[in-house]
Scaffold this motif. Structure first.
Motif, PDB file in Angstrom:
ATOM      1  N   GLU A  98       0.822  -1.212   0.000  1.00  0.00           N
ATOM      2  CA  GLU A  98       0.000   0.000   0.000  1.00  0.00           C
ATOM      3  C   GLU A  98       0.857   1.263   0.000  1.00  0.00           C
ATOM      4  OE1 GLU A  98      -2.658  -0.666   3.378  1.00  0.00           O
ATOM      5  OE2 GLU A  98      -4.308  -0.618   1.941  1.00  0.00           O
ATOM      6  N   ARG A  99       1.942   1.272   0.780  1.00  0.00           N
ATOM      7  CA  ARG A  99       2.834   2.439   0.803  1.00  0.00           C
ATOM      8  C   ARG A  99       3.481   2.642  -0.561  1.00  0.00           C
ATOM      9  NH1 ARG A  99       4.293   0.130   5.721  1.00  0.00           N
ATOM     10  NH2 ARG A  99       6.229  -0.673   4.834  1.00  0.00           N
ATOM     11  N   LEU A 100       3.960   1.558  -1.174  1.00  0.00           N
ATOM     12  CA  LEU A 100       4.572   1.648  -2.488  1.00  0.00           C
ATOM     13  C   LEU A 100       3.559   2.116  -3.525  1.00  0.00           C
ATOM     14  CD1 LEU A 100       7.039   1.191  -4.287  1.00  0.00           C
ATOM     15  CD2 LEU A 100       6.352  -1.200  -4.475  1.00  0.00           C
ATOM     16  N   ALA A 101       2.363   1.587  -3.455  1.00  0.00           N
ATOM     17  CA  ALA A 101       1.307   1.976  -4.389  1.00  0.00           C
ATOM     18  C   ALA A 101       0.993   3.465  -4.260  1.00  0.00           C
ATOM     19  CB  ALA A 101       0.052   1.147  -4.141  1.00  0.00           C
ATOM     20  N   ALA A 102       0.966   3.959  -3.048  1.00  0.00           N
ATOM     21  CA  ALA A 102       0.671   5.382  -2.837  1.00  0.00           C
ATOM     22  C   ALA A 102       1.749   6.262  -3.461  1.00  0.00           C
ATOM     23  CB  ALA A 102       0.537   5.682  -1.348  1.00  0.00           C
ATOM     24  N   THR A 103       3.004   5.857  -3.366  1.00  0.00           N
ATOM     25  CA  THR A 103       4.077   6.660  -3.966  1.00  0.00           C
ATOM     26  C   THR A 103       4.020   6.605  -5.487  1.00  0.00           C
ATOM     27  OG1 THR A 103       5.705   4.867  -3.938  1.00  0.00           O
ATOM     28  CG2 THR A 103       5.612   6.298  -1.995  1.00  0.00           C
ATOM     29  N   GLU A 104       3.481   5.527  -6.042  1.00  0.00           N
ATOM     30  CA  GLU A 104       3.374   5.368  -7.493  1.00  0.00           C
ATOM     31  C   GLU A 104       2.012   5.829  -8.026  1.00  0.00           C
ATOM     32  OE1 GLU A 104       5.777   4.212  -9.559  1.00  0.00           O
ATOM     33  OE2 GLU A 104       7.178   3.992  -7.887  1.00  0.00           O
ATOM     34  N   LEU A 105       1.156   6.339  -7.136  1.00  0.00           N
ATOM     35  CA  LEU A 105      -0.199   6.779  -7.484  1.00  0.00           C
ATOM     36  C   LEU A 105      -1.006   5.660  -8.140  1.00  0.00           C
ATOM     37  CD1 LEU A 105       0.610  10.347  -8.826  1.00  0.00           C
ATOM     38  CD2 LEU A 105      -0.153   9.697  -6.537  1.00  0.00           C
ATOM     39  N   ARG A 106      -0.930   4.468  -7.546  1.00  0.00           N
ATOM     40  CA  ARG A 106      -1.684   3.312  -8.013  1.00  0.00           C
ATOM     41  C   ARG A 106      -2.486   2.748  -6.850  1.00  0.00           C
ATOM     42  NH1 ARG A 106       3.553   1.114 -10.211  1.00  0.00           N
ATOM     43  NH2 ARG A 106       3.559   1.699 -12.389  1.00  0.00           N
ATOM     44  N   SER A 107      -3.447   1.899  -7.186  1.00  0.00           N
ATOM     45  CA  SER A 107      -4.147   1.153  -6.147  1.00  0.00           C
ATOM     46  C   SER A 107      -3.252  -0.002  -5.722  1.00  0.00           C
ATOM     47  CB  SER A 107      -5.465   0.595  -6.699  1.00  0.00           C
ATOM     48  OG  SER A 107      -5.206  -0.380  -7.697  1.00  0.00           O
ATOM     49  N   ALA A 108      -3.541  -0.581  -4.574  1.00  0.00           N
ATOM     50  CA  ALA A 108      -2.774  -1.744  -4.117  1.00  0.00           C
ATOM     51  C   ALA A 108      -2.917  -2.885  -5.122  1.00  0.00           C
ATOM     52  CB  ALA A 108      -3.240  -2.176  -2.727  1.00  0.00           C
ATOM     53  N   ASN A 109      -4.102  -3.047  -5.681  1.00  0.00           N
ATOM     54  CA  ASN A 109      -4.324  -4.110  -6.661  1.00  0.00           C
ATOM     55  C   ASN A 109      -3.442  -3.903  -7.895  1.00  0.00           C
ATOM     56  OD1 ASN A 109      -6.157  -6.419  -7.540  1.00  0.00           O
ATOM     57  ND2 ASN A 109      -6.280  -5.013  -9.260  1.00  0.00           N
ATOM     58  N   ALA A 110      -3.394  -2.678  -8.423  1.00  0.00           N
ATOM     59  CA  ALA A 110      -2.568  -2.386  -9.590  1.00  0.00           C
ATOM     60  C   ALA A 110      -1.090  -2.563  -9.267  1.00  0.00           C
ATOM     61  CB  ALA A 110      -2.836  -0.972 -10.084  1.00  0.00           C
ATOM     62  N   GLU A 111      -0.693  -2.217  -8.048  1.00  0.00           N
ATOM     63  CA  GLU A 111       0.705  -2.374  -7.643  1.00  0.00           C
ATOM     64  C   GLU A 111       1.083  -3.849  -7.578  1.00  0.00           C
ATOM     65  OE1 GLU A 111       4.375  -1.056  -7.164  1.00  0.00           O
ATOM     66  OE2 GLU A 111       2.681   0.284  -7.394  1.00  0.00           O
ATOM     67  N   ILE A 112       0.212  -4.676  -7.030  1.00  0.00           N
ATOM     68  CA  ILE A 112       0.476  -6.119  -6.974  1.00  0.00           C
ATOM     69  C   ILE A 112       0.618  -6.664  -8.391  1.00  0.00           C
ATOM     70  CG2 ILE A 112      -0.544  -8.358  -6.392  1.00  0.00           C
ATOM     71  CD1 ILE A 112      -1.739  -6.920  -3.894  1.00  0.00           C
ATOM     72  N   GLU A 113      -0.251  -6.219  -9.305  1.00  0.00           N
ATOM     73  CA  GLU A 113      -0.172  -6.676 -10.690  1.00  0.00           C
ATOM     74  C   GLU A 113       1.164  -6.261 -11.318  1.00  0.00           C
ATOM     75  OE1 GLU A 113      -2.699  -6.429 -14.832  1.00  0.00           O
ATOM     76  OE2 GLU A 113      -3.699  -5.935 -12.955  1.00  0.00           O
ATOM     77  N   MET A 114       1.604  -5.031 -11.075  1.00  0.00           N
ATOM     78  CA  MET A 114       2.886  -4.572 -11.613  1.00  0.00           C
ATOM     79  C   MET A 114       4.048  -5.375 -11.032  1.00  0.00           C
ATOM     80  SD  MET A 114       2.456  -2.215 -13.880  1.00  0.00           S
ATOM     81  CE  MET A 114       4.164  -1.739 -13.998  1.00  0.00           C
ATOM     82  N   LEU A 115       4.017  -5.623  -9.738  1.00  0.00           N
ATOM     83  CA  LEU A 115       5.080  -6.390  -9.104  1.00  0.00           C
ATOM     84  C   LEU A 115       5.148  -7.811  -9.659  1.00  0.00           C
ATOM     85  CD1 LEU A 115       4.600  -5.184  -5.423  1.00  0.00           C
ATOM     86  CD2 LEU A 115       6.545  -4.667  -6.920  1.00  0.00           C
ATOM     87  N   LEU A 116       3.986  -8.411  -9.893  1.00  0.00           N
ATOM     88  CA  LEU A 116       3.964  -9.759 -10.465  1.00  0.00           C
ATOM     89  C   LEU A 116       4.510  -9.761 -11.888  1.00  0.00           C
ATOM     90  CD1 LEU A 116       0.536 -11.061  -9.135  1.00  0.00           C
ATOM     91  CD2 LEU A 116       2.809 -11.906  -8.513  1.00  0.00           C
ATOM     92  N   ARG A 117       4.131  -8.771 -12.688  1.00  0.00           N
ATOM     93  CA  ARG A 117       4.649  -8.678 -14.060  1.00  0.00           C
ATOM     94  C   ARG A 117       6.169  -8.500 -14.059  1.00  0.00           C
ATOM     95  NH1 ARG A 117       0.951  -8.113 -18.151  1.00  0.00           N
ATOM     96  NH2 ARG A 117      -1.182  -7.750 -17.474  1.00  0.00           N
ATOM     97  N   GLU A 118       6.681  -7.645 -13.170  1.00  0.00           N
ATOM     98  CA  GLU A 118       8.131  -7.438 -13.081  1.00  0.00           C
ATOM     99  C   GLU A 118       8.841  -8.720 -12.664  1.00  0.00           C
ATOM    100  OE1 GLU A 118       8.686  -4.184 -10.395  1.00  0.00           O
ATOM    101  OE2 GLU A 118       7.891  -2.714 -11.809  1.00  0.00           O
ATOM    102  N   ALA A 119       8.291  -9.427 -11.690  1.00  0.00           N
ATOM    103  CA  ALA A 119       8.903 -10.668 -11.220  1.00  0.00           C
ATOM    104  C   ALA A 119       8.903 -11.728 -12.327  1.00  0.00           C
ATOM    105  CB  ALA A 119       8.172 -11.189  -9.982  1.00  0.00           C
ATOM    106  N   LEU A 120       7.808 -11.832 -13.059  1.00  0.00           N
ATOM    107  CA  LEU A 120       7.750 -12.784 -14.164  1.00  0.00           C
ATOM    108  C   LEU A 120       8.758 -12.414 -15.245  1.00  0.00           C
ATOM    109  CD1 LEU A 120       3.910 -13.364 -14.469  1.00  0.00           C
ATOM    110  CD2 LEU A 120       5.616 -15.057 -13.815  1.00  0.00           C
ATOM    111  N   GLY A 121       8.892 -11.130 -15.519  1.00  0.00           N
ATOM    112  CA  GLY A 121       9.855 -10.676 -16.519  1.00  0.00           C
ATOM    113  C   GLY A 121      11.278 -11.033 -16.150  1.00  0.00           C
ATOM    114  N   ARG A 122      11.619 -10.903 -14.867  1.00  0.00           N
ATOM    115  CA  ARG A 122      12.962 -11.268 -14.412  1.00  0.00           C
ATOM    116  C   ARG A 122      13.217 -12.766 -14.567  1.00  0.00           C
ATOM    117  NH1 ARG A 122      11.760  -7.524 -10.335  1.00  0.00           N
ATOM    118  NH2 ARG A 122      11.238  -9.192  -8.902  1.00  0.00           N
ATOM    119  N   ARG A 123      12.158 -13.561 -14.552  1.00  0.00           N
ATOM    120  CA  ARG A 123      12.298 -15.011 -14.732  1.00  0.00           C
ATOM    121  C   ARG A 123      12.169 -15.435 -16.182  1.00  0.00           C
ATOM    122  NH1 ARG A 123      10.682 -18.728 -10.007  1.00  0.00           N
ATOM    123  NH2 ARG A 123      11.439 -17.517  -8.267  1.00  0.00           N
TER     124      ARG A 123
END
Length: 67
Positions: A22-47
Motif C-alpha cells: 500500500e505504501r509503495l502503491a501510494a508513492t506510485e499513485l496506483r491502487s494496491a491491486n494495480a501495484e500487486i499486478e505490476m510487481l507480479l509482471r516485473e517478477a515474471l519478466g525477471r524469470r
C-alpha cells in the motif's frame, strides 16, 4: 460488446507485506491491486516469462454508425 474482465480471486497476505504494498502503491499513485499486478509482471519478466498486456477497453462513446 462486453468489456474485458479481470480474473478475481482471494489472496491472503501477511498484514506487514500488504502495508508495504500500500505504501509503495501510494508513492506510485496506483491502487494496491494495480501495484500487486505490476510487481507480479516485473517478477515474471525477471524469470524470463513475458506477459503481453491485455488490450485496454475502449473508453467514451462508440463511433456513430452511418446508415
Amino acid at each position: 460488446m462486453a468489456a474485458q474482465s479481470k480474473k478475481a480471486f482471494a489472496l491472503r497476505l501477511d498484514p506487514a507485506l500488504y502495508a508495504a504494498i500500500e505504501r509503495l502503491a501510494a508513492t506510485e499513485l496506483r491502487s494496491a491491486n494495480a501495484e500487486i499486478e505490476m510487481l507480479l509482471r516485473e517478477a515474471l519478466g525477471r524469470r524470463g516469462v513475458s506477459v503481453k498486456p491485455s488490450e485496454a477497453p475502449k473508453r467514451g462513446r462508440p463511433p456513430r454508425e452511418e446508415n
